[in-house]
Design a protein around this motif. Structure first.
Motif, PDB file in Angstrom:
ATOM      1  N   MET A 199       0.837  -1.172   0.000  1.00 32.86           N
ATOM      2  CA  MET A 199       0.000   0.000   0.000  1.00 32.86           C
ATOM      3  C   MET A 199       0.894   1.252   0.000  1.00 32.86           C
ATOM      4  O   MET A 199       1.855   1.346   0.741  1.00 32.86           O
ATOM      5  CB  MET A 199      -0.897  -0.014   1.238  1.00 32.86           C
ATOM      6  CG  MET A 199      -1.875   1.097   1.277  1.00 32.86           C
ATOM      7  SD  MET A 199      -2.974   0.813   2.678  1.00 32.86           S
ATOM      8  CE  MET A 199      -3.565   2.430   2.891  1.00 32.86           C
ATOM      9  N   GLU A 200       0.556   2.194  -0.824  1.00 31.59           N
ATOM     10  CA  GLU A 200       1.347   3.414  -0.953  1.00 31.59           C
ATOM     11  C   GLU A 200       1.056   4.364   0.207  1.00 31.59           C
ATOM     12  O   GLU A 200      -0.077   4.510   0.651  1.00 31.59           O
ATOM     13  CB  GLU A 200       1.009   4.113  -2.271  1.00 31.59           C
ATOM     14  CG  GLU A 200       1.906   5.273  -2.571  1.00 31.59           C
ATOM     15  CD  GLU A 200       1.607   5.890  -3.924  1.00 31.59           C
ATOM     16  OE1 GLU A 200       1.988   7.042  -4.120  1.00 31.59           O
ATOM     17  OE2 GLU A 200       0.988   5.210  -4.775  1.00 31.59           O
ATOM     18  N   GLN A 201       2.133   5.014   0.703  1.00 33.54           N
ATOM     19  CA  GLN A 201       1.984   5.952   1.819  1.00 33.54           C
ATOM     20  C   GLN A 201       1.292   7.228   1.355  1.00 33.54           C
ATOM     21  O   GLN A 201       1.386   7.618   0.195  1.00 33.54           O
ATOM     22  CB  GLN A 201       3.339   6.323   2.385  1.00 33.54           C
ATOM     23  CG  GLN A 201       4.036   5.217   3.113  1.00 33.54           C
ATOM     24  CD  GLN A 201       5.373   5.703   3.651  1.00 33.54           C
ATOM     25  OE1 GLN A 201       6.009   6.574   3.082  1.00 33.54           O
ATOM     26  NE2 GLN A 201       5.793   5.113   4.751  1.00 33.54           N
ATOM     27  N   HIS A 202       0.620   7.872   2.293  1.00 35.00           N
ATOM     28  CA  HIS A 202       0.025   9.174   2.024  1.00 35.00           C
ATOM     29  C   HIS A 202       1.151  10.159   1.716  1.00 35.00           C
ATOM     30  O   HIS A 202       2.247  10.056   2.262  1.00 35.00           O
ATOM     31  CB  HIS A 202      -0.786   9.629   3.238  1.00 35.00           C
ATOM     32  CG  HIS A 202      -1.632  10.826   2.975  1.00 35.00           C
ATOM     33  ND1 HIS A 202      -1.174  12.095   3.155  1.00 35.00           N
ATOM     34  CD2 HIS A 202      -2.907  10.928   2.532  1.00 35.00           C
ATOM     35  CE1 HIS A 202      -2.124  12.954   2.844  1.00 35.00           C
ATOM     36  NE2 HIS A 202      -3.202  12.264   2.470  1.00 35.00           N
ATOM     37  N   TRP A 203       0.905  11.147   0.886  1.00 34.24           N
ATOM     38  CA  TRP A 203       1.981  12.034   0.447  1.00 34.24           C
ATOM     39  C   TRP A 203       2.546  12.874   1.586  1.00 34.24           C
ATOM     40  O   TRP A 203       3.687  13.304   1.541  1.00 34.24           O
ATOM     41  CB  TRP A 203       1.516  12.915  -0.706  1.00 34.24           C
ATOM     42  CG  TRP A 203       0.535  13.986  -0.312  1.00 34.24           C
ATOM     43  CD1 TRP A 203      -0.808  13.869  -0.186  1.00 34.24           C
ATOM     44  CD2 TRP A 203       0.849  15.334   0.026  1.00 34.24           C
ATOM     45  NE1 TRP A 203      -1.362  15.050   0.199  1.00 34.24           N
ATOM     46  CE2 TRP A 203      -0.369  15.982   0.340  1.00 34.24           C
ATOM     47  CE3 TRP A 203       2.027  16.070   0.091  1.00 34.24           C
ATOM     48  CZ2 TRP A 203      -0.430  17.300   0.715  1.00 34.24           C
ATOM     49  CZ3 TRP A 203       1.947  17.396   0.460  1.00 34.24           C
ATOM     50  CH2 TRP A 203       0.740  18.000   0.763  1.00 34.24           C
ATOM     51  N   LEU A 204       1.776  13.097   2.642  1.00 31.31           N
ATOM     52  CA  LEU A 204       2.277  13.871   3.771  1.00 31.31           C
ATOM     53  C   LEU A 204       3.195  13.061   4.690  1.00 31.31           C
ATOM     54  O   LEU A 204       3.847  13.617   5.558  1.00 31.31           O
ATOM     55  CB  LEU A 204       1.118  14.421   4.599  1.00 31.31           C
ATOM     56  CG  LEU A 204       0.377  15.601   3.987  1.00 31.31           C
ATOM     57  CD1 LEU A 204      -0.845  15.943   4.821  1.00 31.31           C
ATOM     58  CD2 LEU A 204       1.290  16.799   3.852  1.00 31.31           C
ATOM     59  N   VAL A 205       3.246  11.755   4.490  1.00 31.72           N
ATOM     60  CA  VAL A 205       4.071  10.891   5.333  1.00 31.72           C
ATOM     61  C   VAL A 205       5.419  10.603   4.676  1.00 31.72           C
ATOM     62  O   VAL A 205       6.380  10.257   5.350  1.00 31.72           O
ATOM     63  CB  VAL A 205       3.314   9.574   5.631  1.00 31.72           C
ATOM     64  CG1 VAL A 205       4.092   8.669   6.545  1.00 31.72           C
ATOM     65  CG2 VAL A 205       1.963   9.874   6.233  1.00 31.72           C
ATOM     66  N   ARG A 206       5.501  10.776   3.381  1.00 26.78           N
ATOM     67  CA  ARG A 206       6.748  10.486   2.667  1.00 26.78           C
ATOM     68  C   ARG A 206       7.857  11.458   3.069  1.00 26.78           C
ATOM     69  O   ARG A 206       7.627  12.659   3.176  1.00 26.78           O
ATOM     70  CB  ARG A 206       6.528  10.579   1.164  1.00 26.78           C
ATOM     71  CG  ARG A 206       5.566   9.554   0.643  1.00 26.78           C
ATOM     72  CD  ARG A 206       5.451   9.659  -0.865  1.00 26.78           C
ATOM     73  NE  ARG A 206       4.142   9.192  -1.252  1.00 26.78           N
ATOM     74  CZ  ARG A 206       3.362   9.764  -2.147  1.00 26.78           C
ATOM     75  NH1 ARG A 206       3.754  10.842  -2.778  1.00 26.78           N
ATOM     76  NH2 ARG A 206       2.179   9.262  -2.431  1.00 26.78           N
ATOM     77  N   PRO A 207       9.078  10.963   3.289  1.00 26.00           N
ATOM     78  CA  PRO A 207      10.188  11.835   3.690  1.00 26.00           C
ATOM     79  C   PRO A 207      10.482  12.950   2.678  1.00 26.00           C
ATOM     80  O   PRO A 207      10.801  14.076   3.075  1.00 26.00           O
ATOM     81  CB  PRO A 207      11.380  10.883   3.799  1.00 26.00           C
ATOM     82  CG  PRO A 207      10.776   9.545   4.034  1.00 26.00           C
ATOM     83  CD  PRO A 207       9.464   9.546   3.314  1.00 26.00           C
ATOM     84  N   GLY A 208      10.355  12.677   1.398  1.00 23.77           N
ATOM     85  CA  GLY A 208      10.591  13.705   0.389  1.00 23.77           C
ATOM     86  C   GLY A 208       9.589  14.835   0.476  1.00 23.77           C
ATOM     87  O   GLY A 208       9.931  16.014   0.328  1.00 23.77           O
TER      88      GLY A 208
END
Length: 83
Positions: free
Chosen positions: A1-10
């Motif tokens: 499952m792909e992470q929410h964009w606010l959780v990604r380190p980038g």
């Protein structure tokens, strides 16, 4: 499952850089605004930024001290019964 964009380190790094850039631009914009200080100290460059930072730090320190003062043990509401 792909992470929410606010959780990604980038994304987090990008948001921090964007936030810092906006704050820097806000302080830099003060160079182009005429000030009419009501008190002596509020006429200094970036006074509002420093005042906000120091007020926030004071609130955090006050909250930590208040939390240590009114802290209760984990079993404070325990009435001794094992249900």
């Amino acid at each position: 499952m792909e992470q929410h964009w606010l959780v990604r380190p980038g994304s987090i790094r990008l948001l921090w850089r964007l936030f810092i850039a906006i704050l820097a631009l806000t302080v830099a914009a003060e160079l182009f605004v005429e000030h009419k200080p009501y008190f002596g100290i509020d006429g200094y460059f970036a006074f509002n930024a420093w005042f906000g930072l120091l007020a926030c730090a004071a609130l955090i320190i006050f909250a930590k001290a208040l939390g240590a003062f009114i802290k209760r043990p984990d079993d404070y509401y325990d009435d001794g019964r094992d249900d």
